[in-house]
Design a protein around this motif. Structure first.
Motif, PDB file in Angstrom:
ATOM      1  N   LEU A   1       3.311  -2.757 -77.680  1.00  0.00           N
ATOM      2  CA  LEU A   1       3.162  -1.537 -76.895  1.00  0.00           C
ATOM      3  C   LEU A   1       4.171  -0.462 -77.316  1.00  0.00           C
ATOM      4  O   LEU A   1       3.879   0.726 -77.278  1.00  0.00           O
TER       5      LEU A   1
ATOM      6  N   TYR B   1       5.761  -0.829 -70.099  1.00  0.00           N
ATOM      7  CA  TYR B   1       5.186  -1.964 -69.391  1.00  0.00           C
ATOM      8  C   TYR B   1       4.719  -1.544 -67.993  1.00  0.00           C
ATOM      9  O   TYR B   1       3.615  -1.875 -67.551  1.00  0.00           O
TER      10      TYR B   1
ATOM     11  N   ARG C   1      -0.427 -12.802 -75.828  1.00  0.00           N
ATOM     12  CA  ARG C   1      -0.004 -12.030 -74.660  1.00  0.00           C
ATOM     13  C   ARG C   1       1.387 -11.436 -74.873  1.00  0.00           C
ATOM     14  O   ARG C   1       1.637 -10.254 -74.617  1.00  0.00           O
ATOM     15  N   THR C   2       2.323 -12.243 -75.388  1.00  0.00           N
ATOM     16  CA  THR C   2       3.702 -11.785 -75.547  1.00  0.00           C
ATOM     17  C   THR C   2       3.828 -10.802 -76.701  1.00  0.00           C
ATOM     18  O   THR C   2       4.551  -9.802 -76.605  1.00  0.00           O
TER      19      THR C   2
ATOM     20  N   ASP D   1      10.656 -11.623 -71.503  1.00  0.00           N
ATOM     21  CA  ASP D   1       9.891 -10.834 -72.472  1.00  0.00           C
ATOM     22  C   ASP D   1      10.795  -9.846 -73.192  1.00  0.00           C
ATOM     23  O   ASP D   1      10.723  -9.689 -74.410  1.00  0.00           O
TER      24      ASP D   1
ATOM     25  N   GLU E   1       1.189  -3.816 -67.272  1.00  0.00           N
ATOM     26  CA  GLU E   1       1.522  -5.133 -67.825  1.00  0.00           C
ATOM     27  C   GLU E   1       2.647  -5.772 -67.002  1.00  0.00           C
ATOM     28  O   GLU E   1       3.638  -5.118 -66.675  1.00  0.00           O
TER      29      GLU E   1
ATOM     30  N   ARG F   1       1.530  -8.780 -77.742  1.00  0.00           N
ATOM     31  CA  ARG F   1       0.918  -7.520 -77.311  1.00  0.00           C
ATOM     32  C   ARG F   1       1.917  -6.675 -76.524  1.00  0.00           C
ATOM     33  O   ARG F   1       1.958  -5.450 -76.660  1.00  0.00           O
ATOM     34  N   LYS F   2       2.743  -7.314 -75.728  1.00  0.00           N
ATOM     35  CA  LYS F   2       3.745  -6.570 -74.955  1.00  0.00           C
ATOM     36  C   LYS F   2       4.738  -5.872 -75.879  1.00  0.00           C
ATOM     37  O   LYS F   2       5.099  -4.712 -75.673  1.00  0.00           O
TER      38      LYS F   2
ATOM     39  N   TYR G   1       5.827  -8.042 -66.829  1.00  0.00           N
ATOM     40  CA  TYR G   1       6.828  -8.459 -67.804  1.00  0.00           C
ATOM     41  C   TYR G   1       8.031  -9.039 -67.076  1.00  0.00           C
ATOM     42  O   TYR G   1       8.244  -8.796 -65.885  1.00  0.00           O
TER      43      TYR G   1
END
Length: 409
Positions: free
Chosen positions: A113, A225, A106-107, A236, A230, A109-110, A232
């Motif tokens: 981006l 984000y 999950r982290t 993050d 997403e 993927r952020k 955040y």
């Protein structure tokens, strides 16, 4: 050594030489490695902590282990294999390299981006300008010049700081603290002070970009984000900045100096590169393989008993995956001690493997291609200003490298 810090089955009667071991030269393995390679999985005692841990040396064994969900990258485990005395802040997760499972996915993927291959390619013109600017400054200085401090350190630092919108007057601040964290000579107190100061600056930077967004990656991350839906947090953003600062500066700087020294010490290979500019891509891969700056930078902890390489690693035991040994596996790399730029294999483990494969690999490759293209085009007579054997090395550092690289032309 106490039983509380010894992996199950360790022989407490025989205390081995403490790890990490010194290399014979920057491009060869420590003398102890061949025996460890024979075993594939061995036990060592860490310098500083006295912790008994496992080392894994086989190329295929390491790849297997790094995709095994039964090992953890989290620093919070009691037996996490730091080979220095780690201050408490080192045991907090400062980026997704210390996360496991769904949290890591999950982290990461952020961060991905705003750090795609397409976006990295757009940086080429500016990186070329930065490299040229620093070569201009070197050429304006009477030789000899310390290429490590005049070129290798400031080039990737300028790239990363511009990416993140960090002003130029803070570059020395991050170089200083990056050396304290990863250089190998710092005390626990110095590492702790560096962490506190860098963390405070990054926190302030995030708040500034919230108030006054710009064209930098950090500002774009916030916008991306929000546009993607997403969720955040400041954590993050903080983790992304710290990861890019640590992973995108000290590593690339060390690779520039070591790779340049390797080329200068292998003039036949350097002449091939000069004669064929298209060789620079394969050359980057071979120089990453032969130097393996992150030999000891892949620590793990077993989450349950694991049988691998003929040994049983018990739950809670610390593990180091030794990339330098893996990158010398003759089954994968024929004549592994030979520098062969045309080998150009991306099979090396210089950027890790599995879900924790370096997210900045594309940026590092781009910077190194530009550096080794321009450096030898513009200074074709570049050579060492003192014997390579006399140049001090970062033995025991998290990221292996040179403390200086005196050159002339």
């Amino acid at each position: 050594m106490t039983t509380s810090t010894s992996p199950s089955g360790a022989d407490s009667e025989t205390e081995p030489k403490t790890f990490p071991y010194q290399r014979g030269c920057p491009f060869s393995m420590p003398a102890e490695y061949p025996e460890m390679i024979e075993k594939d999985v061995s036990q060592v005692t860490l310098t500083g902590s006295g912790l008994r841990i496992w080392t894994v040396t086989g190329y295929h064994t390491i790849r297997q282990l790094l995709t095994d969900p039964r090992v953890s990258a989290s620093r919070k485990h009691a037996n996490f294999p730091f080979y220095f005395i780690a201050p408490p802040e080192f045991r907090t997760e400062t980026s997704f390299i210390g996360y496991d499972g769904a949290e890591h996915t999950r982290t990461r993927r952020k961060a991905a981006l705003t750090f795609t291959s397409r976006q990295v390619k757009k940086l080429r013109p500016r990186i070329e300008e930065i490299v040229d600017e620093h070569i201009d400054r070197m050429l304006a200085t009477p030789p000899p010049v310390d290429l490590h401090h005049a070129f290798s350190l400031p080039v990737p630092m300028t790239v990363i700081c511009e990416l993140l919108g960090i002003p130029h007057d803070k570059h020395d601040f991050f170089i200083k603290h990056g050396t304290a964290l990863l250089g190998g000579h710092s005390t626990a107190e110095q590492r702790q002070a560096a962490i506190v100061e860098v963390n405070a600056y990054v926190d302030d930077l995030i708040q500034l970009k919230k108030r006054e967004p710009g064209e930098d990656l950090l500002s774009r991350a916030m916008a991306d984000y929000e546009a993607s839906g997403e969720e955040y947090t400041d954590r993050d953003l903080f983790n992304m900045v710290r990861l890019l600062m640590n992973g995108g500066h000290e590593t690339t700087a060390s690779q520039i100096s070591l790779g340049t020294a390797c080329l200068l010490e292998n003039p036949d290979q350097l002449e091939e590169l000069k004669a064929d500019p298209e060789l620079v891509g394969p050359a980057v891969e071979e120089l990453i393989r032969i130097a393996t700056i992150g030999d000891t930078a892949v620590p793990r902890v077993a989450l349950e008993d694991i049988e691998i390489g003929g040994q049983v690693i018990r739950k809670g035991d610390g593990i180091l995956c030794l990339g330098l040994a893996a990158n010398r596996d003759p089954e994968v790399f024929p004549e592994p001690e030979k520098v062969a730029l045309r080998r150009g294999s991306r099979k090396h483990l210089g950027f890790g493997h599995g879900v924790h494969h370096c997210i900045g690999a594309d940026l590092a490759r781009l910077e190194l291609e530009i550096v080794w293209s321009k450096l030898f085009q513009r200074i074709p007579t570049l050579r060492l200003a003192k014997p390579f054997a006399e140049i001090p090395r970062k033995e025991g550092a998290v990221i292996y490298g040179l403390w200086e690289l005196p050159v002339t032309w």
